[in-house]
Each structure stands twice: as C-alpha cells, then as structure tokens.
Design a protein around this motif. Structure first.
Motif, PDB file in Angstrom:
ATOM      1  N   VAL A  14       7.086   5.697   0.210  1.00 49.93           N
ATOM      2  CA  VAL A  14       6.541   4.374  -0.119  1.00 49.93           C
ATOM      3  C   VAL A  14       6.878   3.379   0.989  1.00 49.93           C
ATOM      4  O   VAL A  14       6.020   2.657   1.503  1.00 49.93           O
ATOM      5  CB  VAL A  14       7.075   3.880  -1.474  1.00 49.93           C
ATOM      6  N   ARG A  15       8.146   3.334   1.366  1.00 55.79           N
ATOM      7  CA  ARG A  15       8.582   2.358   2.380  1.00 55.79           C
ATOM      8  C   ARG A  15       8.031   2.682   3.776  1.00 55.79           C
ATOM      9  O   ARG A  15       8.017   1.820   4.654  1.00 55.79           O
ATOM     10  CB  ARG A  15      10.107   2.316   2.424  1.00 55.79           C
ATOM     11  N   ASP A  20      -4.773  -3.344  -4.433  1.00 51.64           N
ATOM     12  CA  ASP A  20      -5.493  -2.146  -4.888  1.00 51.64           C
ATOM     13  C   ASP A  20      -5.450  -1.055  -3.823  1.00 51.64           C
ATOM     14  O   ASP A  20      -5.192   0.123  -4.120  1.00 51.64           O
ATOM     15  CB  ASP A  20      -6.947  -2.492  -5.216  1.00 51.64           C
ATOM     16  N   GLU A  21      -5.691  -1.451  -2.567  1.00 52.91           N
ATOM     17  CA  GLU A  21      -5.662  -0.476  -1.477  1.00 52.91           C
ATOM     18  C   GLU A  21      -4.249   0.057  -1.267  1.00 52.91           C
ATOM     19  O   GLU A  21      -4.061   1.244  -0.959  1.00 52.91           O
ATOM     20  CB  GLU A  21      -6.180  -1.124  -0.196  1.00 52.91           C
ATOM     21  N   LEU A  22      -3.254  -0.808  -1.436  1.00 50.95           N
ATOM     22  CA  LEU A  22      -1.860  -0.360  -1.278  1.00 50.95           C
ATOM     23  C   LEU A  22      -1.500   0.660  -2.343  1.00 50.95           C
ATOM     24  O   LEU A  22      -0.868   1.696  -2.046  1.00 50.95           O
ATOM     25  CB  LEU A  22      -0.929  -1.563  -1.350  1.00 50.95           C
ATOM     26  N   GLN A  23      -1.912   0.409  -3.581  1.00 52.14           N
ATOM     27  CA  GLN A  23      -1.627   1.367  -4.658  1.00 52.14           C
ATOM     28  C   GLN A  23      -2.315   2.704  -4.391  1.00 52.14           C
ATOM     29  O   GLN A  23      -1.723   3.775  -4.595  1.00 52.14           O
ATOM     30  CB  GLN A  23      -2.093   0.788  -6.001  1.00 52.14           C
ATOM     31  N   GLN A  24      -3.539   2.641  -3.922  1.00 49.26           N
ATOM     32  CA  GLN A  24      -4.258   3.883  -3.620  1.00 49.26           C
ATOM     33  C   GLN A  24      -3.541   4.666  -2.528  1.00 49.26           C
ATOM     34  O   GLN A  24      -3.435   5.898  -2.596  1.00 49.26           O
ATOM     35  CB  GLN A  24      -5.686   3.568  -3.191  1.00 49.26           C
ATOM     36  N   ILE A  44       1.289  -2.590 -11.363  1.00 49.03           N
ATOM     37  CA  ILE A  44       1.851  -3.876 -10.969  1.00 49.03           C
ATOM     38  C   ILE A  44       2.575  -4.428 -12.207  1.00 49.03           C
ATOM     39  O   ILE A  44       1.940  -4.822 -13.191  1.00 49.03           O
ATOM     40  CB  ILE A  44       0.774  -4.872 -10.497  1.00 49.03           C
ATOM     41  N   ALA A  45       3.896  -4.460 -12.135  1.00 52.33           N
ATOM     42  CA  ALA A  45       4.682  -4.916 -13.275  1.00 52.33           C
ATOM     43  C   ALA A  45       4.752  -6.445 -13.348  1.00 52.33           C
ATOM     44  O   ALA A  45       4.799  -7.021 -14.434  1.00 52.33           O
ATOM     45  CB  ALA A  45       6.094  -4.336 -13.203  1.00 52.33           C
TER      46      ALA A  45
END
Length: 230
Positions: free
Chosen positions: A167-168, A206-210, A224-225
């Motif tokens: 992720v990082r 949205d693109e980051l989550q994908q 997204i909390a």
C-alpha cells in the motif's frame, strides 16, 4: 486696465470669467499674451472655485517648453491684456460672429481633460497590475482532504506486513501516507486502517482504491472509513 492682480479673489475671478468664453487670452491659439498672464500666477488657480481659470492654466502649462517660440510680443506685461485692453475684443477680428457661441458648444480644453483622465487611468491600471502580480505571487493553498482508509485482507493468514508495504509503495503527486494500525474484525482477521492526506485536484480516491485492490494476493477490498477537508 487689463489684468493687474492675480492674488486677490477679485483678480482671479476676473480671469476666470475672461476665459470662461475663450480658449486663450488672445485669439484662437496660444500666444505671448497667455505666457504673460500665466507667468503672473504663482500656482494653478483653485479648481473648485475658479474652474475656467484652472482649465486655462493647465492647458497653457502644456506649452511651457514652447513659450519662447509662441507668437506675440514677449515684452508686453499681463496688464496689456484683458478687460478694456486695446489688444482684445470679445470677438477678435476675422473670427466668425458666432464663434463665441460655438466656444460654448465645443470644449476647446477637452484635450486637456482627456490628458488628465488618461493619466488617472494609467495610474489606476499600474496599481491594478501591481495588485494582480502580488495576488499571483501568493499561490492559493491547494484543497486537501484527510482520509482514513480500511484495507481488508482475504483471511487471517494474509501477511499484513507485506500488505501494508505494498500500500505504502504507491506514490502519487499530492498523496502523503500517514499513521496506520491493525484493527481486529473477527475470526483472527485484522484489517489495515491507514491515514492519508490527498490534494483533491490531483488524487482520485476511487483510482487509489482500485490500485490498492490490484494487489489480489493480499487485498480483498478497501473502504473509506472517514474523510475530512483541511
């Protein structure tokens, strides 16, 4: 008697009335008559009180560099001109009878006013340009959001260290990763809760989550909390 006094109110009033229907002291062009009267004035007449004299003074001042070349007799004093002088009539010889009336209709000092207006416009534009430059020099802070994202693994056997490292490893202009922690969700499974700051115009969540979910070996889904604008 001509012009004899430009200090008293009476003298300035006389000049003001004289040029209220005339462009120049004598005739229809600047001459030594204007120069003689001009030089008797210590400063421009008060614009509010002696409107016509002030406009005449400002107009003649534009010829100051040419005073010596203007037509007429430079030896004559201001007293040679004005009311009851032999040098001037209300309607100078050779001028049309309706010229005085025409002078009321046509502002022969208009160019002088336009020069003053143009100067005011120039100063205003310069100040506006300075203001625009200063404003442009101060960059508006970019709109940012603080986001808390949940990253869920497949099961309790998922290596959460590798998941977080992946992720990082994602780098974007306008993205800054923050603190994180593992939060139990049940059955021995823990999710990664990670904070990040994004510039709204540069980073699409949205693109980051994908992109995070493309790590199919570790990531089951993302949510997204929480999100708050800075």
């Amino acid at each position: 008697m001509g012009f004899t006094d430009f200090v008293s109110d009476a003298g300035l009033t006389l000049l003001d009335r004289w040029v209220s229907t005339r462009s120049y002291i004598v005739g229809y062009a600047p001459s030594q008559a204007d120069v003689a009267v001009f030089k008797q004035l210590k400063e421009a007449p008060a614009a509010e009180k002696y409107t016509h004299a002030y406009r005449w003074y400002k107009h003649i001042a534009t010829f100051e560099a040419e005073f010596s070349s203007l037509p007429g007799d430079p030896s004559k004093a201001a007293t040679a001109y004005g009311p009851e002088s032999s040098e001037l009539t209300v309607n100078p010889a050779g001028a049309p009878e309706k010229k005085e009336e025409d002078d009321d209709d046509v502002d022969l000092f208009g160019s002088d006013d336009e020069e003053e207006d143009a100067e005011a416009v120039r100063i205003r534009e310069e100040r506006l340009e300075e203001y625009r430059k200063k404003k442009a020099g101060k960059e508006k802070p970019a709109a940012k959001s603080v986001v808390t994202m949940d990253v869920k693994p497949w099961d309790d056997e998922t290596d959460m260290g590798e998941l977080e490292a992946n992720v990082r490893a994602i780098e974007k202009d306008g993205l800054v990763w923050g603190a994180s922690k593992l939060v139990p969700v049940g059955f021995g499974i823990k999710k990664l809760m990670i904070n990040l700051v994004v510039e709204d115009e540069k980073v699409s969540l949205d693109e980051l989550q994908q992109q995070i979910e493309e790590d199919e070996d570790h990531v089951q889904s993302t949510d997204i909390a929480a999100m708050q604008k800075l």
